[in-house]
Design an enzyme around this catalytic site. Structure first.
Site, PDB file in Angstrom:
ATOM      1  N   ASP A 229     -25.184  10.295  53.775  1.00 20.65           N
ATOM      2  CA  ASP A 229     -24.381  10.683  54.923  1.00 20.65           C
ATOM      3  C   ASP A 229     -23.267   9.642  54.999  1.00 20.65           C
ATOM      4  O   ASP A 229     -23.372   8.557  54.444  1.00 20.65           O
ATOM      5  CB  ASP A 229     -25.236  10.731  56.198  1.00 20.65           C
ATOM      6  CG  ASP A 229     -24.555  11.554  57.288  1.00 20.65           C
ATOM      7  OD1 ASP A 229     -25.251  12.029  58.191  1.00 20.65           O
ATOM      8  OD2 ASP A 229     -23.318  11.742  57.197  1.00 20.65           O
TER       9      ASP A 229
HETATM   10  C1  GLC Z   1     -21.351  13.064  59.627  1.00 20.32           C
HETATM   11  C2  GLC Z   1     -22.572  13.962  59.690  1.00 20.32           C
HETATM   12  C3  GLC Z   1     -22.760  14.784  58.445  1.00 20.32           C
HETATM   13  C4  GLC Z   1     -21.399  15.154  57.880  1.00 20.32           C
HETATM   14  C5  GLC Z   1     -20.746  13.871  57.378  1.00 20.32           C
HETATM   15  C6  GLC Z   1     -19.336  14.117  56.874  1.00 20.32           C
HETATM   16  O1  GLC Z   1     -21.636  11.831  60.191  1.00 20.32           O
HETATM   17  O2  GLC Z   1     -23.818  13.327  60.010  1.00 20.32           O
HETATM   18  O3  GLC Z   1     -23.525  15.941  58.795  1.00 20.32           O
HETATM   19  O4  GLC Z   1     -21.540  16.080  56.806  1.00 20.32           O
HETATM   20  O5  GLC Z   1     -20.753  12.848  58.353  1.00 20.32           O
HETATM   21  O6  GLC Z   1     -18.534  14.498  57.946  1.00 20.32           O
END
Ligand code: GLC
Length: 756
Positions: A229
């Site tokens: 993430d």
């Molecule tokens: C965010 C979310 C994730 C997302 C990523 C990119 O913090 O937790 O679901 O795909 O970052 O935006």
């Protein structure tokens, strides 16, 4: 590893390989032009394509794309084929917008309705979440676009999401928080999996080799790559070792240098880096087989699909006196800012720049004579003027439509709700309007269960419309007027009160730790285990027609662990209009060594029926459907014995049941050891015969009743929990070996017997 990939790896420098394992930009991987290796572009997800206008910027405008219904709505359709179709449409938009991997679906279990991100997740039940998300993955990937199954794992709250330590026992982890991922990985085969921010039992997911390698790869056979993430990697070297292949967002110069240095100084074996590069190249090359960045989005067709999905996602929670569908002749009071400024999606990384957004009031004006008042204006505190205005128009109309949306400031990615309430003003508004207008309909836009007790008894009809995407307004109106017969079903329980929720005493945790104290008893598993009434049960959803369940049949009353069980159920539309019904099949294990929930969902099927039409719906249950995860054996296992097969229209509305008997359970090795109790020995297939004589001696049998009388106990019960070696010590003088030697000899006899 293919020859082509091997050749590429051989040509890549250490610096290039290290750089490939880290984003070149927040949304792209590293291009290596001299080798003709193009970058891939990744974008959120999950219910629309949020393609960054500037992929080198972390937070940036995104291109317009269709905003489809969010995951909770999608899941409420219980329609795998429709979800697959959505996946294909999302892929079409990815291809136009030059996106190689769509960052979704999110399938974290709805452990508590307070989780601010529940709108982006599928269910409280892992089988439902796993099977529906697998359909979405298959749909997207069928067109040469990848997905990213997220957030792996045990990410069930937004509070302290970057640091919280989720403390969860192995059985709960496997049966509830990983089972959906397991199904989605095995059935969907996502190109990528996204690891979560949080810790699980002490270790960050980004460095969790048990999750990322032992379970995900070694046990489930996952072959794609794992992406972090955004911002989840704390230690790039530890993450690489654990199986975290791509750190996002990039670029991260210190991570790059750390990887290069670690390989050079020997603290990181280059084979680990090569393993990651192999996984990345497989996906990059596969993505590049489908050219992207061309064509145009069919805005109208996708808007139509968004509406079709939304209309199947709407759950008719209540419809007293068949108030709905409206006839079209009613004068209406339309109340609520959501009728003019619809809340159609959630806040955070999934926020899409919609190609267009329909408004309920605009569409209603073509259907009925109406008067509109803003009603709540998303005010938090009670605004009596707004309420008075709403009461006035409601009194003079034939029916009142209350559009009630939970504001994004209450539930969103990044923070959890503190309670299940609507705002005080919204509650007062509903109560006031329902008090003067007996034909009041509440239309809800929210991402997860809310507490309706203050008004539910005075409101005859309630539509749960979730966050229905840009075309949600049309879907709501189609359901209100019966153009569409509602077929949505809840994929999460709506409790009567927050304190009834299974996680209530352990959410969102304290001192940086959240204990999953309710164990496997999440959602309907928990409410039913505690015999708690709920407001609306898992699987609930009404229709404008009626469905009758008849004649549950099973392929055999007795079956073995190696056989599947075929189950069929006859469904009849006994009402006056066409409709769709989702038949749910649950099992109940009559007796088990470990505690099990009263019922567990094991299959479901959605069926369309004309008035008077009947269909026989078929299900196949394999051994896993009867199994639970036993940490003592480190595996899923089914015990021989009786099971009830339950067919229903919700977890609380079981219409048919049939008892079947598993005649042979999962073959298991003996668990006996030097510490085993007398009860363990008596329960063991081979150990019982060996220990029986000793138990007799100890007064555990019939002829030594006097011993029991002397103590006033039943000796066998009294001694069940006594380790055999301890019991033998009580009569050590009668033995010519030590108790441990005697038990060791008995264990050898059990091993030999079990081997034959
Ligand atoms: C965010 C979310 C994730 C997302 C990523 C990119 O913090 O937790 O679901 O795909 O970052 O935006």
């Amino acid at each position: 590893m293919t020859d082509k990939i091997q050749a590429l790896i051989n040509q890549l420098t250490l610096e290039e390989k290290a750089a490939l394992s880290i984003g070149a930009t927040p949304w792209q991987t590293l291009p290596v032009e001299r080798l003709g290796l193009a970058p891939i572009i990744v974008s959120d997800g999950p219910h629309g394509v949020r393609r960054a206008v500037d992929p080198t910027a972390l937070i940036t405008e995104s291109f317009p794309a269709t905003c489809f219904p969010v995951a909770v709505a999608l899941a409420s359709t219980w329609n795998k084929e429709l979800i697959y179709e959505l996946g294909q449409a999302l892929a079409d938009e990815c291809i136009v917008l030059d996106v190689d991997v769509l960052l979704g679906p999110g399938i974290n279990i709805k452990r508590s309705p307070l989780c601010g991100r529940n709108f982006e997740y599928f269910s409280e039940d892992p089988l439902l979440a796993g099977e529906l998300s697998a359909s979405l993955i298959q749909g997207v990937q069928s067109k040469g676009v990848g997905t990213s199954l997220k957030h792996y794992a045990v990410n069930n709250q937004e509070t302290l999401r970057f640091t919280i330590n989720a403390v969860v026992d192995e059985r709960t982890l496997r049966e509830i928080y990983l089972a959906g991922f397991e199904i989605a990985v095995k059935q969907g085969k996502p190109w990528t999996v996204m690891c979560a921010y949080n810790r699980v039992n002490g270790d960050f997911c980004s460095e969790h080799s048990y999750l990322l390698t032992t379970i995900l790869r070694d046990q489930w056979g996952y072959e794609g790559f794992v992406v972090s993430d955004w911002g989840a990697v704390r230690n790039r070297i530890a993450a690489l070792r654990a199986g975290l292949d791509l750190q996002m967002p990039g670029p991260v110069p210190h991570s790059l240098q750390a990887v290069i240095n670690a390989v050079k100084d020997g603290t990181l074996d280059e084979s680990i880096l090569n393993r990651t590069v192999d996984r990345l190249l497989k996906v990059i090359l596969r993505a590049k087989e489908t050219p992207k960045g061309h064509g145009t989005i069919d805005i109208d067709a996708h808007h139509g699909l968004a509406q079709r999905i939304a209309s199947e996602s709407i759950v008719l929670l209540k419809n007293d006196n068949n108030l709905l569908p409206l006839t079209g002749n009613e004068t209406l009071a339309v109340i609520g800012q959501a009728a003019t400024e619809p809340v159609y999606q959630g806040g955070g990384s999934s926020h899409i720049k919609a190609t267009r957004v329909d408004k309920p009031l605009d569409l209603l004006q073509n259907r009925a004579e109406l008067r509109y008042v803003v009603g709540d204006g998303y005010a938090f505190e009670v605004n009596q003027n707004h309420i008075d205005e709403a009461v006035t128009v409601a009194q003079s109309a034939d029916a009142a439509l209350l559009f009630i949306a939970l504001p994004a400031r209450i539930e969103s990615e990044g923070y959890d709700r503190r309670d299940l309430n609507l705002t005080p003003h919204q509650t007062a508004l509903i109560q006031a309007v329902a008090a003067v207008q007996p034909r009041t309909v509440v239309i809800l836009n929210n991402g997860s269960a809310i507490d309706m007790r203050p008004w539910i008894d005075t409101v005859p009809a309630v539509l749960e419309a979730w966050l229905p995407g840009q075309a949600g307004a049309g879907a709501v109106i189609d359901v209100l007027y019966g153009t569409v017969n509602p077929s949505g079903k809840l994929t999460e329980t709506f409790p009567l009160r927050l304190s009834d929720t299974p996680a209530y005493l352990n959410f969102p945790g304290e001192n940086g730790e959240v204990r999953y104290g309710e164990g496997i008893f999440v959602g309907y598993r928990g409410y039913e285990a505690r015999n708690l009434d709920v407001l609306f049960p898992f699987g609930h959803g009404l229709s404008y027609t009626q469905f009758d369940y008849s004649s549950l049949r099973v392929s055999n009353r007795f079956f073995t662990i190696d056989e599947t069980l075929e189950v069929t159920v006859e469904i009849t539309n006994s009402g006056q209009c066409a409709g769709q019904e989702t038949v749910q099949l649950y099992i109940h294990d009559a007796a088990s060594r470990l505690q099990r929930p009263p019922k567990e969902l094991k299959a479901f099927a959605k069926v369309a029926l004309e008035p008077g039409q009947s269909k026989r719906v078929a299900f196949t249950l394999d051994s896993r459907a009867f199994s639970y995860y036993d940490p003592a054996y480190g595996r899923w296992l089914a015990e021989a014995g009786d099971f009830e097969i339950l067919a229903g229209s919700s977890s609380a509305a079981i219409h048919l049941r049939e008892t079947v008997t598993l005649t042979s359970g999962t073959p298991l090795p003996s668990r006996l050891n030097l510490e085993s109790t007398i009860g363990d020995w008596l329960d063991d297939a081979h150990g019982a015969a060996l220990v029986q004589p000793l138990v007799q001696l100890m007064g555990g049998g019939n002829e030594s009743a006097s011993a029991g009388d002397a103590l006033g106990v039943d000796m066998l019960t009294f001694f069940r929990d006594l380790p055999l070696t301890v019991m033998l010590n009580f009569q050590a003088d009668a033995l010519n070996v030590t108790p441990e030697q005697m038990v060791a000899s008995m264990l050898e006899q059990v091993r030999i017997a079990a081997a034959h």
